[in-house]
Scaffold this active site. Structure first.
Site, mmCIF file in Angstrom:
data_model
loop_
_atom_site.group_PDB
_atom_site.id
_atom_site.type_symbol
_atom_site.label_atom_id
_atom_site.label_comp_id
_atom_site.label_asym_id
_atom_site.label_seq_id
_atom_site.Cartn_x
_atom_site.Cartn_y
_atom_site.Cartn_z
ATOM 1 N N SER A 15 0.791 -1.257 -0.107
ATOM 2 C CA SER A 15 0.229 0.017 0.094
ATOM 3 C C SER A 15 0.897 1.247 -0.128
ATOM 4 C CB SER A 15 -0.842 -0.100 1.566
ATOM 5 O OG SER A 15 -1.524 1.284 1.263
ATOM 6 N N TYR A 50 -1.958 -0.965 10.585
ATOM 7 C CA TYR A 50 -1.947 -1.145 9.171
ATOM 8 C C TYR A 50 -0.729 -0.645 8.569
ATOM 9 C CZ TYR A 50 -3.916 -1.184 4.388
ATOM 10 O OH TYR A 50 -4.109 -1.202 3.089
#
Length: 310
Positions: free
Chosen positions: A181, A194
């Protein structure tokens, strides 16, 4: 202490490295001028395994891989979603098998990998795509949620890769794709667990690529994907005034294409490379100031995440 001969040899190697750098830059420039259709590899008949294939970009990648002639294997903890992916792939004339797997369970990953080898065959393409997000401040995030984030977003990459890499090495070919990501390059508020897991995913790919090269396994390629947030429902409620939220169809197509082109690093949108450069050269205080100006510190304020019916 290095003697004169060793220093001279090091200088020579650095000069060769400089020439090699120029060559690689020219090669990259030339390749951008050649249409993609002439550079894609053929994966017809290859076995491609996608984790998290029961929804989102995982499902879309399964469909695209099948359209390219690959035999697709989808892994997901959601059995209904997995079966729906199979239905969609088969409906379009592709081949797909589904396995219900809890990626938090290392032993389940290994045992299911053995079943895949016996029932489908040895995996040629592994796409570690499954991911979860909690979306809470660190002190509000339960320990179990943090552990689950790391189990799914990074530790499962180790277990799946260990399960299938040996076969790739024995055949001298294969491809491992890590869906990381932009959060693995840039921090974001309320995403400590995350972002940390995605930073780890980027490091996993970087180091695995280096290790494969050092061991002489040049036929095995790796690709790491760093997109900004995607409208799959996983980040429902995320808001950004200045950064795009990508369409899943676009991301899936670009990921599969990056794999077919043996692209080592894919950043989406491509302008993220400018952000990465600024991240390297600007002082930390300036980066924190810009995060506040660009409202990154409040982009997760209305986060709700994926709903159960999605």
């Amino acid at each position: 202490m290095a003697d004169g001969k060793e220093i001279g040899l090091m200088i020579l190697r650095l000069l060769v490295g400089l020439l090699y750098t120029v060559y690689c830059m020219l090669e990259a420039l030339v390749l951008t001028l050649i249409p993609r259709r002439y550079r894609r590899k053929n994966i017809k008949g290859n076995i491609a395994l996608v984790t998290g294939g029961g929804s989102g970009i995982g499902r879309l990648m399964c469909r695209q891989l099948a359209a390219k002639g690959a035999i697709v294997v989808t892994w997901d903890v959601n059995e209904a979603g997995n079966l729906e992916t199979v239905r969609q792939v088969v409906e379009k004339g592709g081949q797909c098998r589904a396995y219900t797997v809890d990626l938090c369970n290392r032993h389940a990953i290994y045992s299911t990998a053995t079943r895949v080898k016996e029932e489908v065959g040895k995996v040629d393409i592994l796409i570690n795509n499954a991911g979860v997000v909690t979306g809470k401040n660190l002190l509000d995030c339960p320990d179990e949620s943090i552990i689950r984030t790391f189990d799914v977003n990074i530790l499962s990459h180790f277990w799946t890769t260990k399960a299938f890499l040996g076969d790739m090495i024995s055949r001298g070919k294969g491809h491992i794709v890590t869906i990381a990501s932009a959060a693995g390059k840039f921090p974001c508020n309320r995403l400590v667990d995350y972002c940390s897991s995605k930073y780890a995913a980027v490091g996993f790919d970087d180091t695995l690529r280096l290790e494969l090269m050092a061991e002489g396994h040049t036929g095995i390629k790796t690709t790491v994907v760093c997109p900004v947030f995607i409208t799959t429902g996983m980040f429902e409620g995320f808001q950004s005034k200045y950064f795009p939220i990508l369409k899943p169809e676009y991301v899936a197509e670009e990921v599969v294409d990056a794999m077919l082109l043996n692209t080592p690093v894919l950043m989406l949108p491509y302008t993220l490379k400018i952000n990465l450069l600024l991240n390297l050269i600007l002082p930390q205080k300036v980066l924190l100031y810009l995060s506040n100006v660009l409202d990154i510190t409040h982009s997760m304020d209305n986060f709700v995440g994926r709903r159960k019916n999605q």
